[in-house]
Design an enzyme around this catalytic site. Sequence first.
Site, PDB file in Angstrom:
ATOM      1  N   GLU A 303      14.622 106.727  58.605  1.00 45.04           N
ATOM      2  CA  GLU A 303      15.731 107.283  57.802  1.00 45.04           C
ATOM      3  C   GLU A 303      16.041 106.371  56.628  1.00 45.04           C
ATOM      4  O   GLU A 303      16.305 106.828  55.520  1.00 45.04           O
ATOM      5  CB  GLU A 303      16.980 107.493  58.662  1.00 45.04           C
ATOM      6  CG  GLU A 303      16.775 108.358  59.905  1.00 45.04           C
ATOM      7  CD  GLU A 303      16.045 109.660  59.660  1.00 45.04           C
ATOM      8  OE1 GLU A 303      16.163 110.234  58.554  1.00 45.04           O
ATOM      9  OE2 GLU A 303      15.338 110.130  60.583  1.00 45.04           O
ATOM     10  N   GLU A 325       8.250 113.736  54.308  1.00 46.84           N
ATOM     11  CA  GLU A 325       8.111 113.428  55.735  1.00 46.84           C
ATOM     12  C   GLU A 325       6.789 112.733  56.067  1.00 46.84           C
ATOM     13  O   GLU A 325       6.759 111.760  56.813  1.00 46.84           O
ATOM     14  CB  GLU A 325       8.307 114.677  56.589  1.00 46.84           C
ATOM     15  CG  GLU A 325       9.721 115.278  56.517  1.00 46.84           C
ATOM     16  CD  GLU A 325      10.837 114.292  56.860  1.00 46.84           C
ATOM     17  OE1 GLU A 325      10.553 113.217  57.428  1.00 46.84           O
ATOM     18  OE2 GLU A 325      12.011 114.591  56.545  1.00 46.84           O
TER      19      GLU A 325
HETATM   20  N1  TRP Z   1      14.923 114.847  57.575  1.00 44.65           N
HETATM   21  C1  TRP Z   1      15.068 114.496  58.952  1.00 44.65           C
HETATM   22  C2  TRP Z   1      14.047 113.416  59.236  1.00 44.65           C
HETATM   23  O1  TRP Z   1      14.253 112.297  58.953  1.00 44.65           O
HETATM   24  C3  TRP Z   1      14.849 115.578  59.921  1.00 44.65           C
HETATM   25  C4  TRP Z   1      15.668 116.798  59.888  1.00 44.65           C
HETATM   26  C5  TRP Z   1      15.401 117.956  59.307  1.00 44.65           C
HETATM   27  C6  TRP Z   1      16.792 117.055  60.676  1.00 44.65           C
HETATM   28  N2  TRP Z   1      16.286 118.924  59.679  1.00 44.65           N
HETATM   29  C7  TRP Z   1      17.134 118.390  60.525  1.00 44.65           C
HETATM   30  C8  TRP Z   1      17.525 116.256  61.499  1.00 44.65           C
HETATM   31  C9  TRP Z   1      18.166 118.969  61.238  1.00 44.65           C
HETATM   32  C10 TRP Z   1      18.571 116.821  62.191  1.00 44.65           C
HETATM   33  C11 TRP Z   1      18.890 118.170  62.073  1.00 44.65           C
HETATM   34  O2  TRP Z   1      12.971 113.628  59.653  1.00 44.65           O
HETATM   35 ZN    ZN Z   2      12.099 112.254  57.931  1.00 43.22          ZN
END
Ligand code: TRP
Ligand code: ZN
Length: 884
Positions: A303, A325
Amino acid sequence: MRDANPGAVYLKDYCAPAFLINRTELHFDLGEEETIVTSRLYLLRSPEIAGEPVLSLQGQELELLEVSIDNELLPASAYRQTEDSLVVDGVPEQCVLTCKTRIRPQDNTSLEGLYKSHSMFCTQCEAEGFRKITYYLDRPDIMSVFTVTIEADAKRYPVLLSNGNLLESKLLESGRRQVLWHDPFPKPAYLFALVAGDLEYIEDTFETASGNNVTLRIYVEPKDLGKCDHAMDSLKRSMRWDEETFGREYDLELFNVVAVDDFNMGAMENKSLNIFNTSCVLCHPDITTDQGYQRVEAIVAHEYFHNWSGNRVTCRDWFQLSLKEGFTVFRDAEFSSDMGSRTVKRIEDVNLLRTAQFAEDAGPMAHPVRPESYIEINNFYTRTVYEKGAEVVRMIHTLLGPEAFRAGSDLYFERHDGQAVTVEDFVCAMEDASGADLQQFRRWYSQAGTPHLGVRDSYDEAAQTYTLEVSQSCPPTPGQTEKEPFVIPLAMGLLGEAGNLPLRLQGEEADPETADNTHMVLIVDQPAQQFVFEGVAERPVPSLLRGFSAPVRLGYDYSREALCQLMSRDDDGFVRWDSAQALATQVITQVQQQLAARQTVVVDPLLLQACAQLLADESLDPAMVAEMLTLPGESYLAELAGEGAADVDAIHSAHLAVHRAMGESMTPLLLARYKDLAVGENYAPRGEQIAARALRNLCLSYLAHADSQHLTLARAQLDAADNITDRLAALRVLAFYGDEADWSEPMAAFYHDWADETLVVNQWLAVQAAIPDANAIQRVRELMQHKDFDLRNPNKVRSLVGTFAGRNPVNFHRADGQGYRLLVDIVAELNASNPQIAAGLLTPLTRWRYYVGRADLMRSELERLAAREDLSPDVYEVVTKSLQ
Ligand code: TRP
Ligand code: ZN
């Protein structure tokens, strides 16, 4: 009847937005009955758009109270509302649009948008949750500077957080508090966050390389204040590492992390206000396993790293999700490798990729790393986008080398800072900085499916040449029948009698500069090609796909003797492990055939001897030995069997038989190592201790399976342990290798001891969900009635239901179909309250084509779901695509 493809979105339809939002001012009036959100959007018609565009804002489950433009209330005739939009005609070129809406966070069970977890308000906006908060251009290429005012009861919600810097905080006469936050960095709405609650925090500071002081805080419920140190420490190490490794510094004076119990995924990288699932941030030896500690470190880093790979440079649209990602998973994997054992980290990652991602690639939901269409974007936070995406970045790193890769990364961040960009932009930056041509390599982003790499070899003793014939192919996937050849970096070496041999390719000069000439990366970029090595003095054993240099299935016909040699002597740690896995796979498959033919089971002594040798060698890293002695998982074996060929019961029986034989054949050695690996000092989540516990607990499981006498060791360990890693390992051994009489009392006692630690109770649920006994269905149904179970809490659902469907193959795949029915009953219930979780749970059912004697049962359960009228887009997409 529904459309064939309701509401599918296509990459090819991407259009730049007609309006920009330069500034976004939000005002939240948080209440127990209702929350009023007032937004002021500073709109500007995009200079690139001709004509007079209509403004269409997204919004879901919002009650619109007022709309005005430049402070003039709009009459109802000036706008139109649909179920998920607000359309306004005749919007001036530049104006301020104000919307007042009412929402009810306390009734929001989807955990998207603004919702309540216990008494706390929190948000989750990725991917498209912001539209549940207010009407907006909820797309990542709309980047705006946010100013946020939060007003709430001062007693109930002493902590009020949003992104950026706190500008103002004041008590209002009404007993309410008002705070003002400003985030100077333009960002898409999916990175917006708000938290309000009765929280406490631990605080630390970090000085950046250029001398800025950053305040770091982790906010939790007061009872969890003592469980934050590991996350804080991980955060500081991540910050330093990103400076040193990628030249990336933090850019604000405050960095907040908040722990939330009800959360759909692991964590979320909201700008300067990361929100974490409690399971991914809280750590204590009594609640967190060794693996859990490592997971927290990795997720905190992940994160944090998004601050650059995701936030400063973000995605143009959700088809580009892997841009942030895949790259960020690559970055966090590199970080974890530097913090611990690189080889062990690689083994863990490859294990996950080869079971879960390869299965995805071979199933009905297969999609490229950059998908071309989706119905529900929430269904695309997949192993392919994340883990395969990271493998693609890793291959670029391999092809370019570390320096050029770093130059590419620097150029990418410099060139695109503050922009919303595409995977193509990332690849271009890598090309421009290195001079490399990645044209053909780009197919990794657009073609789905796992390539198969076939390798054959021959040795010419007279000529002293050794030839590798390499061919590649890729099976068809939905919508892609023919595939073009990929660029596959094939890292390799050749193993001779006395070690790895020097390598010289025909037609290439030997390079006197390279000290290490026993390792090479071959570039495979055609359907078939040949590599001839010269000056090879003996017939070697090829060491192929070192470090798992590409996400492919390797097909080389190894003899068991060759595997034993690689396993014990190759220079590459990954190949040593992979050879052990391949050997074990061959042996388990053979036992499966013996069982099918009702022959006596003979476990090849070659495997038993090789394992005993590893176990006896105290000079080896115990973590590595533990990985090598762990048999390939049942789901990986099912995956290897292929479509229409996986026989769960046979795999399970063969797996058990080999496991037991290993325990029986190595008992004295196992006992000795079980003793000497005991950790003499207090628990600490440090490398050596973690390694010792891993191998010791593996020894325990082999011992207990070989002879139930050894269950007493597990009992003793359970009573003596000073940490949950050893407690759970012991409990699992009792439950898996003992009878119910052996485990029912300790299981109850364990619950009694830890009933007020939610995260421990979740693990207690998970252990029971995975017990492969005949009573499993009944037990899971009963546990769903337990007072600590809650269908609204994703962690509980994953622990009990997810574990049952994913880690209890013999019971999930019961011949009477009860396992499938159980899952579908739950999915049907969750479909309404939390579609994202409901759809995610279906994954094991989508593999129905694999299972011998089960496919019809599995399909008919999917059809039972498909027949429902009320399916969410999330569940609808998974069900219909699986049945196609
Ligand atoms: N972007 C987040 C990650 O670090 C993941 C994520 C996407 C997320 N949608 C979400 C987390 C909904 C919690 C709820 O990978
Ligand atoms: Zn991520």
